[in-house]
Structure formats: structure tokens, C-alpha cells
Design an enzyme around this catalytic site. Structure first.
Site, PDB file in Angstrom:
ATOM      1  N   GLN A   1       2.878   9.882   1.351  1.00  0.00           N
ATOM      2  CA  GLN A   1       4.223   9.318   1.485  1.00  0.00           C
ATOM      3  C   GLN A   1       5.161   9.740   0.359  1.00  0.00           C
ATOM      4  O   GLN A   1       6.371   9.613   0.473  1.00  0.00           O
ATOM      5  CB  GLN A   1       4.148   7.780   1.521  1.00  0.00           C
ATOM      6  CG  GLN A   1       3.456   7.255   2.759  1.00  0.00           C
ATOM      7  CD  GLN A   1       3.363   5.741   2.716  1.00  0.00           C
ATOM      8  OE1 GLN A   1       2.405   5.188   2.193  1.00  0.00           O
ATOM      9  NE2 GLN A   1       4.368   5.061   3.252  1.00  0.00           N
TER      10      GLN A   1
ATOM     11  N   HIS B   1      -4.556   1.523   7.452  1.00  0.00           N
ATOM     12  CA  HIS B   1      -3.197   2.060   7.583  1.00  0.00           C
ATOM     13  C   HIS B   1      -2.971   3.218   6.590  1.00  0.00           C
ATOM     14  O   HIS B   1      -2.480   4.286   6.969  1.00  0.00           O
ATOM     15  CB  HIS B   1      -2.192   0.915   7.341  1.00  0.00           C
ATOM     16  CG  HIS B   1      -0.756   1.323   7.334  1.00  0.00           C
ATOM     17  ND1 HIS B   1       0.163   0.815   8.234  1.00  0.00           N
ATOM     18  CD2 HIS B   1      -0.049   2.152   6.525  1.00  0.00           C
ATOM     19  CE1 HIS B   1       1.359   1.341   7.974  1.00  0.00           C
ATOM     20  NE2 HIS B   1       1.258   2.142   6.944  1.00  0.00           N
ATOM     21  N   GLU B   2      -3.366   3.007   5.334  1.00  0.00           N
ATOM     22  CA  GLU B   2      -3.152   4.053   4.321  1.00  0.00           C
ATOM     23  C   GLU B   2      -4.050   5.261   4.571  1.00  0.00           C
ATOM     24  O   GLU B   2      -3.640   6.401   4.351  1.00  0.00           O
ATOM     25  CB  GLU B   2      -3.388   3.512   2.902  1.00  0.00           C
ATOM     26  CG  GLU B   2      -2.562   2.292   2.509  1.00  0.00           C
ATOM     27  CD  GLU B   2      -1.085   2.414   2.794  1.00  0.00           C
ATOM     28  OE1 GLU B   2      -0.540   3.539   2.782  1.00  0.00           O
ATOM     29  OE2 GLU B   2      -0.454   1.375   3.052  1.00  0.00           O
TER      30      GLU B   2
ATOM     31  N   HIS C   1      -2.444   7.588   6.936  1.00  0.00           N
ATOM     32  CA  HIS C   1      -1.439   8.457   6.303  1.00  0.00           C
ATOM     33  C   HIS C   1      -2.072   9.738   5.769  1.00  0.00           C
ATOM     34  O   HIS C   1      -1.490  10.820   5.871  1.00  0.00           O
ATOM     35  CB  HIS C   1      -0.784   7.744   5.113  1.00  0.00           C
ATOM     36  CG  HIS C   1       0.360   6.847   5.475  1.00  0.00           C
ATOM     37  ND1 HIS C   1       1.500   7.303   6.100  1.00  0.00           N
ATOM     38  CD2 HIS C   1       0.552   5.523   5.268  1.00  0.00           C
ATOM     39  CE1 HIS C   1       2.344   6.288   6.270  1.00  0.00           C
ATOM     40  NE2 HIS C   1       1.788   5.187   5.779  1.00  0.00           N
TER      41      HIS C   1
ATOM     42  N   CYS D   1       5.837  -0.169   7.390  1.00  0.00           N
ATOM     43  CA  CYS D   1       5.481   0.991   6.576  1.00  0.00           C
ATOM     44  C   CYS D   1       6.701   1.422   5.774  1.00  0.00           C
ATOM     45  O   CYS D   1       7.807   1.475   6.321  1.00  0.00           O
ATOM     46  CB  CYS D   1       5.019   2.121   7.497  1.00  0.00           C
ATOM     47  SG  CYS D   1       4.592   3.623   6.611  1.00  0.00           S
ATOM     48  N   LEU D   2       6.496   1.745   4.504  1.00  0.00           N
ATOM     49  CA  LEU D   2       7.624   2.151   3.668  1.00  0.00           C
ATOM     50  C   LEU D   2       8.248   3.457   4.168  1.00  0.00           C
ATOM     51  O   LEU D   2       9.395   3.742   3.865  1.00  0.00           O
ATOM     52  CB  LEU D   2       7.172   2.307   2.206  1.00  0.00           C
ATOM     53  CG  LEU D   2       6.658   1.012   1.561  1.00  0.00           C
ATOM     54  CD1 LEU D   2       6.177   1.282   0.140  1.00  0.00           C
ATOM     55  CD2 LEU D   2       7.736  -0.070   1.566  1.00  0.00           C
TER      56      LEU D   2
ATOM     57  N   GLY E   1       0.843  -1.195   0.000  1.00  0.00           N
ATOM     58  CA  GLY E   1       0.000   0.000   0.000  1.00  0.00           C
ATOM     59  C   GLY E   1       0.875   1.241   0.000  1.00  0.00           C
ATOM     60  O   GLY E   1       1.990   1.217   0.547  1.00  0.00           O
TER      61      GLY E   1
END
Ligand code: NI
Length: 176
Positions: free
Chosen positions: A60, A142-143, A146, A100-101, A55
Site C-alpha cells: 500500500q 486482509h493484509e 494485499h 481499507c486505507l 493494518g
């Protein structure tokens, strides 16, 4: 047959504690969902697959419009784009180890809803509704965090978050 030329670029991903990750994304006007937007979405998928991740929220990559891309499949054949996503209902609880990236090499357990129903527009502006559970439901939640400037480590204690901050800056020093 001539080879098909595909123009794609990988986008730089912001990393914690970059303050830009705290930006609250703005709603997208459906008129913005043009070919340029869809090319940008393709770049986001490629960036996410290359990372690798399942994702990626626009926040991000320092784009503060309210959208995200998700593909939890192993074959990379279940691309989903969520523009202006909204959760209509939540049910139950699940604990999942998340990463997470934007917080590389850190994993932690987070409690989230087990099942959700989400509504959004796709990349062409068509509205849809999706019932999700398990990993997909975790990823959507989660996304969506963000897009509100929130990270999964915000669910941890301040002490744990400080440890993560120190670990990441140490990693960056040794990589430099
Ligand atoms: Ni993330």
C-alpha cells in the site's frame, strides 16, 4: 531533561484503482531486516495510526516486499510486524464489515476464516507462530491479500466494484 527527538515520516498510501496495488510482493531475505528496515516499519506504524487504520501492508505504500504491520488495539500498544507471513491453518467462517486505507470511505462485508494460525518473522528476523481469531484474524487475512495484489473489494460483484470505482473518482474530483 532534553526533549526526545523522534524522526518519523508519514508515507503516501496508494489508492484504488492504482495498478501498483496489484503487484505481488517478493519474499524478504532475513539479511534485509536491519535498522533501516525497522525505521521504515516505524514509519509504517505512524502512517497507519495517523490514517487511522489497524493494518497496513507494504504494497500500500509502494514497497513490494512481503511484510505488513498490524495493531488492532485502541491504545496503539500491540504492534505486530509480519515478515514473509504464511497461514498454517484456517477454521470456521466469519463475516466482517471491512474497510481499507487504499479504498477510502468504502465498507463492505467480506467472509473470511474465523480462526487462523499464521507463521512469520518479526522485524528482527525471529520466527514466530500466532493463533488469531476475530478482528485480528480478519486483519491478518486482509493484509496478506494485499501482498498478493488482492483487495477486499475483489470479493464483491463486478457491478458493485464499478460503483465503488465511480464513487471514488467522483470523491477525488470534488476534493481537487
Ligand atoms: Ni487494506
Amino acid at each position: 531533561m532534553a526533549p526526545i527527538l523522534v524522526r518519523m515520516s508519514l508515507l503516501p498510501i496508494l489508492e484504488y484503482p492504482d495498478p501498483r496495488l496489484r503487484t505481488v510482493a517478493r519474499e524478504i531475505d532475513p539479511a534485509e531486516l536491519d535498522d533501516a528496515f525497522r525505521a521504515h516499519v516505524d514509519d509504517m506504524f505512524e502512517t497507519m495510526y495517523a490514517a487511522p487504520g489497524i493494518g497496513l501492508a507494504a504494497s500500500q505504500i509502494d514497497d513490494h516486499r512481503r511484510f505488513m504491520v498490524i495493531d488492532v488495539s485502541e491504545a496503539h500498544d500491540q504492534r505486530r510486524v509480519f515478515v514473509n507471513p504464511r497461514i498454517l491453518s484456517r477454521e470456521g467462517e466469519q463475516v466482517c464489515q471491512e474497510g481499507c486505507l487504499s479504498v477510502p470511505s468504502i465498507q463492505a462485508d467480506v467472509t473470511r476464516a474465523e480462526k487462523i494460525v499464521v507463521t512469520a518473522l518479526d522485524a528482527h528476523g525471529a520466527p514466530f507462530e500466532l493463533a488469531a481469531e476475530g478482528l485480528l484474524a480478519v486483519c491478518i487475512q486482509h493484509e496478506m491479500d494485499h501482498l498478493l495484489g488482492k483487495l477486499f473489494i475483489d470479493y464483491l460483484s463486478p457491478l458493485k466494484r464499478d460503483m465503488i470505482k465511480r464513487k471514488l473518482s467522483k470523491q477525488r474530483r470534488s476534493a481537487a
